[in-house]
Design a protein around this motif. Structure first.
Motif, short mmCIF file in Angstrom:
data_model
loop_
_atom_site.label_atom_id
_atom_site.label_comp_id
_atom_site.label_asym_id
_atom_site.label_seq_id
_atom_site.Cartn_x
_atom_site.Cartn_y
_atom_site.Cartn_z
N ASN A 6 0.81 -1.15 -0.12
CA ASN A 6 0.01 -0.10 -0.14
C ASN A 6 1.01 1.26 -0.03
N ASP A 7 0.43 2.39 0.29
CA ASP A 7 1.05 3.62 0.23
C ASP A 7 2.15 3.58 1.45
N LYS A 8 1.99 2.65 2.49
CA LYS A 8 2.97 2.90 3.50
C LYS A 8 3.99 1.69 3.81
N LEU A 9 3.51 0.38 3.02
CA LEU A 9 4.40 -0.80 3.31
C LEU A 9 4.36 -1.46 1.95
N THR A 10 5.59 -2.22 1.80
CA THR A 10 5.59 -3.29 0.94
C THR A 10 6.16 -4.58 1.36
N VAL A 11 5.25 -5.58 1.42
CA VAL A 11 5.63 -6.82 2.33
C VAL A 11 5.92 -8.08 1.06
N THR A 12 7.00 -8.76 1.47
CA THR A 12 7.26 -9.71 0.47
C THR A 12 7.25 -11.25 1.16
N VAL A 13 6.59 -12.29 0.70
CA VAL A 13 6.27 -13.53 1.35
C VAL A 13 6.84 -14.51 0.36
N SER A 14 7.37 -15.55 1.10
CA SER A 14 7.87 -16.85 0.05
C SER A 14 6.73 -17.93 0.44
N LYS A 15 6.47 -18.76 -0.59
CA LYS A 15 5.56 -19.96 -0.53
C LYS A 15 6.49 -21.20 0.32
N LEU A 68 10.96 -35.29 15.88
CA LEU A 68 10.89 -33.98 15.22
C LEU A 68 12.26 -33.08 15.64
N GLY A 69 12.68 -32.31 14.69
CA GLY A 69 13.64 -31.45 14.84
C GLY A 69 13.00 -30.09 15.66
N ARG A 70 13.93 -29.18 16.01
CA ARG A 70 13.44 -28.06 16.71
C ARG A 70 12.48 -27.03 15.77
N HIS A 71 11.62 -26.71 16.33
CA HIS A 71 10.42 -26.04 15.73
C HIS A 71 9.60 -26.64 14.57
N GLY A 72 9.76 -28.09 14.44
CA GLY A 72 8.71 -28.72 13.42
C GLY A 72 9.24 -28.57 12.11
N PHE A 73 8.41 -29.12 11.11
CA PHE A 73 8.61 -29.22 9.68
C PHE A 73 7.98 -28.05 9.03
N ALA A 74 7.13 -27.29 9.41
CA ALA A 74 6.49 -26.18 8.72
C ALA A 74 7.41 -25.20 7.95
N ARG A 75 8.52 -24.87 8.89
CA ARG A 75 9.42 -23.65 8.28
C ARG A 75 10.11 -24.21 7.10
N ASP A 76 10.36 -25.37 6.90
CA ASP A 76 11.13 -25.97 5.89
C ASP A 76 10.35 -26.68 4.51
N THR A 77 9.02 -26.49 4.54
CA THR A 77 7.92 -27.15 3.79
C THR A 77 7.45 -25.98 2.64
N ASP A 78 7.26 -26.39 1.41
CA ASP A 78 6.57 -25.48 0.37
C ASP A 78 5.11 -25.42 0.92
N PHE A 79 4.48 -24.23 1.09
CA PHE A 79 2.98 -24.21 0.98
C PHE A 79 2.43 -23.96 -0.21
N LYS A 80 1.08 -23.82 -0.25
CA LYS A 80 0.31 -23.61 -1.32
C LYS A 80 -0.34 -21.99 -1.22
N LEU A 81 -0.04 -21.33 -2.09
CA LEU A 81 -0.71 -19.88 -2.30
C LEU A 81 -2.24 -20.13 -2.67
N ILE A 82 -3.13 -19.79 -1.65
CA ILE A 82 -4.44 -20.04 -2.00
C ILE A 82 -5.36 -18.79 -2.37
N ALA A 83 -5.06 -17.77 -1.95
CA ALA A 83 -5.63 -16.42 -2.16
C ALA A 83 -4.52 -15.26 -2.21
N GLN A 84 -5.01 -14.55 -3.00
CA GLN A 84 -3.85 -13.20 -3.25
C GLN A 84 -4.91 -12.06 -3.61
#
Length: 289
Positions: A6-15, A68-84
């Motif tokens: 928007n006019d104040k922020l630019t946010v970038t995210v990875s799958k 399970l390693g520290r903090h689990g597996f989600a951080r090292d797994t690819d998500f699906k983008l379902i809405a943008q």
């Protein structure tokens, strides 16, 4: 990579891990740590289905042992983008053949990011798609640049807590916590930190002691503020590296107690869902005032 602005922020995210990659203001100033591998090669990982460490990386479900390693597996797994949209991104992760080997539950995890003015709302939604009760922990691990530090200077910064005399736990035995609370000294809620504060790993607060934490600049004004609802929060920077970032980590969950050998469902700060039920919570990142 996906981007909302928007006019104040630019946010970038990875799958990959549905992980925040960048938070910039209208002048292009970066607020999120940029994952220099010399210090720490992540930006803002999602912690799921555990937060922090298990004793010897093991846990038990109905007597059966899993790892399970520290903090689990989600951080090292690819998500699906379902809405943008122009101001919102939504990602999801479901169980897979691989996750079922280490975490014997069917689930749907959705993570969304929405910007409004100078705020980023981060929402977690966990749905039980199994035919039995499921157990999980979830948390965030965003790392923010500490303001006003020049290259080569030692780590030094100031946080503002909404609690003047919080008590911490220590998580320094095999990556797990030990009993006993210890008062943290502040100056009317101002917590001045250096790398020595992280000698015993993260500074951990439970019992919902803190609900608002700000990173202050040298003028005493907030650069970044987190509004949280979680029962626990960790404050962390890697000890001995003088890295110019600090993590403010909202947690629905926490480490094992040292030498814990009980069932997964009985862990401290465990969350549970009946079949068909869901969990939702959020935290907000505010840039500036």
């Amino acid at each position: 990579m996906e981007q909302i602005k928007n006019d104040k922020l630019t946010v970038t995210v990875s799958k990959h891990g549905a992980e925040l990659q960048s938070i910039k203001d209208a002048n292009g100033k970066e607020y999120l740590w940029q994952a220099d591998p010399k210090f720490w090669d992540r930006h803002s990982p999602i912690l799921f289905p555990i937060v922090c460490g298990l004793w010897e990386d093991k846990y038990r479900v109905n007597g059966k042992e899993y790892k399970l390693g520290r903090h689990g597996f989600a951080r090292d797994t690819d998500f699906k983008l379902i809405a943008q949209g122009d101001n919102q991104l939504v990602y999801c992760l479901n169980e897979s053949t691989e996750t079922l080997k280490d975490y014997p539950y069917h689930f749907n995890l959705a993570v969304s990011y929405k910007i409004t003015e100078n705020k980023i709302k981060v929402v977690w939604h966990v749905e039980n798609t199994d035919n039995k009760e499921i157990y999980f922990q979830i948390g965030g691990h965003p790392a923010f640049n500490v303001p006003d530090l020049k290259q080569g200077e030692p780590l030094a910064g100031t946080l503002k807590f909404d609690e003047k005399e919080p008590s911490r736990l220590y998580g320094n035995v095999g990556g797990c916590i030990t009993p006993g609370y210890h008062k943290v000294k502040t100056e009317d809620g101002l917590y001045k930190f250096t790398q020595n504060d992280f000698k015993d790993d993260a500074v951990i607060f439970d019992h919902s002691q803190l609900k608002k934490i700000s990173i202050l600049n040298k003028e005493g004004k907030p650069e970044v503020t987190l509004d949280i609802k979680t029962p626990a929060v960790g404050i962390w920077s890697p000890y001995g590296k003088d890295a110019h970032f600090v993590c403010i980590e909202p947690w629905y969950g926490i480490h094992d107690w040292a030498e814990y050998d009980g069932e997964f469902k009985d862990k401290y700060l465990m969350n549970k869902l009946l079949p068909g039920c869901s969990f939702m919570s959020e935290y907000t990142i505010t840039i500036g005032e």
